[in-house]
Scaffold this active site. Sequence first.
Site, PDB file in Angstrom:
ATOM      1  N   CYS A 226      -5.704  -2.773   2.258  1.00 45.36           N
ATOM      2  CA  CYS A 226      -5.419  -2.716   3.704  1.00 45.36           C
ATOM      3  C   CYS A 226      -6.604  -3.005   4.626  1.00 45.36           C
ATOM      4  CB  CYS A 226      -4.761  -1.374   4.038  1.00 45.36           C
ATOM      5  SG  CYS A 226      -3.954  -1.395   5.670  1.00 45.36           S
TER       6      CYS A 226
ATOM      7  N   GLU B 269       0.835  -1.209   0.000  1.00 46.58           N
ATOM      8  CA  GLU B 269       0.000   0.000   0.000  1.00 46.58           C
ATOM      9  C   GLU B 269       0.873   1.264   0.000  1.00 46.58           C
ATOM     10  OE1 GLU B 269      -2.217   0.418   3.618  1.00 46.58           O
ATOM     11  OE2 GLU B 269      -3.725   1.725   2.718  1.00 46.58           O
TER      12      GLU B 269
ATOM     13  N   LYS C 291      -9.638   2.455  -2.170  1.00 45.32           N
ATOM     14  CA  LYS C 291      -9.816   1.759  -0.883  1.00 45.32           C
ATOM     15  C   LYS C 291     -11.232   1.972  -0.341  1.00 45.32           C
ATOM     16  CE  LYS C 291      -7.292   1.683   3.570  1.00 45.32           C
ATOM     17  NZ  LYS C 291      -5.987   2.062   4.155  1.00 45.32           N
TER      18      LYS C 291
END
Lengths: 403, 403
Positions: free
Chosen positions: A248, A134, A211
Site C-alpha cells: 500500500c 491488502e 509493510k
Amino acid sequence: MRKGELESAGNSKMSSEICLKSLESCLEKYIPGNELKEVKRILYGRSDDNAIEVPEETMAIAAKHGFEVRAFSIPAQKEQLRTPRIVRVAAIQNSICLETTARLEAQRQAIYDKITNIIKAAAAAKANIVCMQEAWTMPFAFCTREKFPWCEFAEDAKHGPTTKLIQTLAAQYNMVIISPILERDSEHSDIIWNTAVVISNRGNYLGKHRKNHIPRVGDFNESTYYYEGNTGHPIFETEFGKIAINICYGRHHPQNWMMFGLNGAEIVFNPSATVGALSEPLWGVEARNAAIANSYFTVAINRVGTESFPNEFTSGDGKKAHQDFGPFYGSSYIAAPNGVRTPGLSRDQDGLLIAEIDLNLCRQVKDFWGFPMTQRLPLYAESFAKVCDLNFKPQIIREGDNN
Amino acid sequence: MRKGELESAGNSKMSSEICLKSLESCLEKYIPGNELKEVKRILYGRSDDNAIEVPEETMAIAAKHGFEVRAFSIPAQKEQLRTPRIVRVAAIQNSICLETTARLEAQRQAIYDKITNIIKAAAAAKANIVCMQEAWTMPFAFCTREKFPWCEFAEDAKHGPTTKLIQTLAAQYNMVIISPILERDSEHSDIIWNTAVVISNRGNYLGKHRKNHIPRVGDFNESTYYYEGNTGHPIFETEFGKIAINICYGRHHPQNWMMFGLNGAEIVFNPSATVGALSEPLWGVEARNAAIANSYFTVAINRVGTESFPNEFTSGDGKKAHQDFGPFYGSSYIAAPNGVRTPGLSRDQDGLLIAEIDLNLCRQVKDFWGFPMTQRLPLYAESFAKVCDLNFKPQIIREGDNN
C-alpha cells in the site's frame, strides 16, 4: 480555495457518485479508432491492449459469482540464448461481503468463499502467481481507530487460518499465492503487523514481508495499529520468478520500490486499499513509475466497494464525522518495465486481472535503457547518509556565492 | 514480436506521423462535458484546468512569432500564519531555426532571436522564473557521435555568450532564467559538460548544475560527449523560491529527484530532449511521480520539431542508418505536489507554458501526506551502502528457508 482541495488532486464530489465504470471504458466509448490508438499509445504504452482469450471455465465461474475478468499479454523480444520465461500473473480486487457489524467469523468466511471462487477462476485461466488486496480477510477498519473488534482479525502469519486455507489452494492449483493479512506475532509480545504471506506453488509457507511505510493521512490512521516493518526488502524466489511485495502506502516511496529492485525483484505486487478523493489521480502514476524506474513488473491492486462502520470516525480534515470513507476505486492494473501497462479493472466491481508476461523483458529493458548501470548508487548511499546527520546542511547556492 | 518493440512502450510508426496535436486536445474534442471532468480528474488531478488569462501583449508576440501560449493556476489553501507565495513559473519548448548545415553563428543567433521573443512574451505575462529546454542553443546533435562541429557550441558557463545574453534579459525583465547549455570548462582541461546555468532576477550568475545521469540509449549516445556531473544536487535560493534542475535522463532516476527534495527544492525543472518512439508513454509519468513523491513542483520541458543532420548515424537498434531521430514531441507540462498537473503544450509547435503556483502547497502536502516523515532515510542510506559492497548478497528467500 475550497477546504479539502489540498487532499484532492481529486475532488470531493467523487466520493458519493462514481460515474465512470473505468477510465478506459470511457476513452473507448468516445474516441474513434485511429485517435484512440494514439491516445492508448501515449497513455498506456501501446496502441493495442493485447487482450488474450479467457477460458470458458473461468468465464463461467465469473458469471456465476459476478466478477469481471480481464486478461492481456505483455510479450518480450525473442532471445537466442535464453528461452522465454512466460508467467501468468493475476490480481484480485474485491469488496467485503457482509456488514461490518456481522460476527467476525461470518464476515471472514464469506470473504474466504468469494476469494476461493476467484482463485479457482484464476487457476482455470492458468495463473501462476496470484495476489489479493491488502488485509484481504477483513474490512479496512483502521479508519475507526478502534482496536476492538478489528484486531481480532489479526492472525499468525505461518499458522493462522488464512494461511492454512491459502496453502491448500496453492498446492491444489500449483499456484504461488500472496496473501496480505493483518498479522499477530504471538511469539513476540502479541504485536500486530500489516503483512504479506507468500505461499509457494507446492503449498509451502515461503515467508512473509511486513509493510515498510505506514500512513497517517486522512482516514488512514494506520500507525494506530502497527509499526513500520522490520523485514527489510525481501525477494521471494519462486518457480515463476523473483517476486516482492510493496504494501500500500509504500508505493509513495520510490526508495522502497528501488530496494526491491536492487535485491533482484522481477515482479513487485502492491496490494492496497485506497479511496478516490485521496489518491485516484496518483494511482496510475506511482506503481507504473516504479516499473519503469526499476525495470520490473508491478501489479497494483486496490479494493472496491464502500465499507460502513457502526461507529462514527473523523478524518482530521475539519469535515463532519462519518461512517465510511467513500468507495475504494479498484482500477487494479499491471505495468511493465518498458512503460506498457494494462487497462485497469473496473472502479466498482470485483475483478480478476491476468497478464501473461515474459520475465525476459526485465533484463532486456535494463540492457536497453541502462538505468541500473547509470544509477550512481554510491553517490546516493553517501548523500542519504549525510542527510541523516542531525547537523546536515542542505546544498544551497545563494546570490553572491559565485560572484 | 517485432524488432524495436522493446524500446517502444511507444511504437515506431509514430516517428513519421504525428496525428494528435496533443493528448488533451483529443480528449476535449471527443469526450462530453461531465465525463470529461471525471477523465481529467483521474488523469490530471482536477476536473477543471484552471486556465488563467494571458495578457494581450503576450498573445500579440505569440501570434507574430507563431508560438502557443497556455497558462494555468495551481492554488494552495490559505494559511493564517504564512502569506501565500505566488510565483509564475514558465517553460519554453521550441524547434531549432535553421538547417543544421548552416554556419554555427547563424544557427545560434536564430535560436537566440526566437528565445528572446518568447522570453519577452513570458515577461509580459509576469513570469518570475523561466526555463528553456536542454542544450537550447543548438540542435541536439549528440545522436551523430561527431565531435565536429557540434562541440563548438560548448561555451563557458559563467562568461560565455549565452550567459551574457541571458543575464541581460534576466535583469531587464526581473526574471530568474535557467539556461541549459553545452558547457566548456576552459579552466579544467577544456572538458565538456551538459549544464544548466542559473541567472538571478538581478542578472547575476547564481551558479550552475551539471547533468547527473548520462544516457547511452538508442540515438542518445551522450556519454560520447560528457561525463556524469560533479556538482551534486544544488538548490538555488532565488527571490521566487528554492529551485533545482534535473537535466533530461536524470528524470528516470527517482533517487536523483529525491536528493533535490532533501536539499529543500520547491520547484525542480527537467529540461529535456526526447523523442516519441523512445519515451512518450513515460513522459507524463516520471516528472509527475517526482512531484508527488517529493512534495515539490516539477516542470518537464521537451523540444519540438525534427532535426536532420548532414551525415547518417545509427541507433544501435538493427535499423537502417538515418539522418534524424524523428520528431521531438514537446508536451511540456507542470506538475504539483498534490498530483495535479497542467495539460501539456502541443506535440509539434513552439510554446510557452505558464503556471501561477503557490509555493505554500509544498509544505501543506508534506504535512498532509507525511512522505518526508515516513521515508525512513537511515534504512535506505544503510541499504544502499550495503548494495554498493562488491560482496553484497541480495535479500532472497527460497523454498525451505522458513520451514
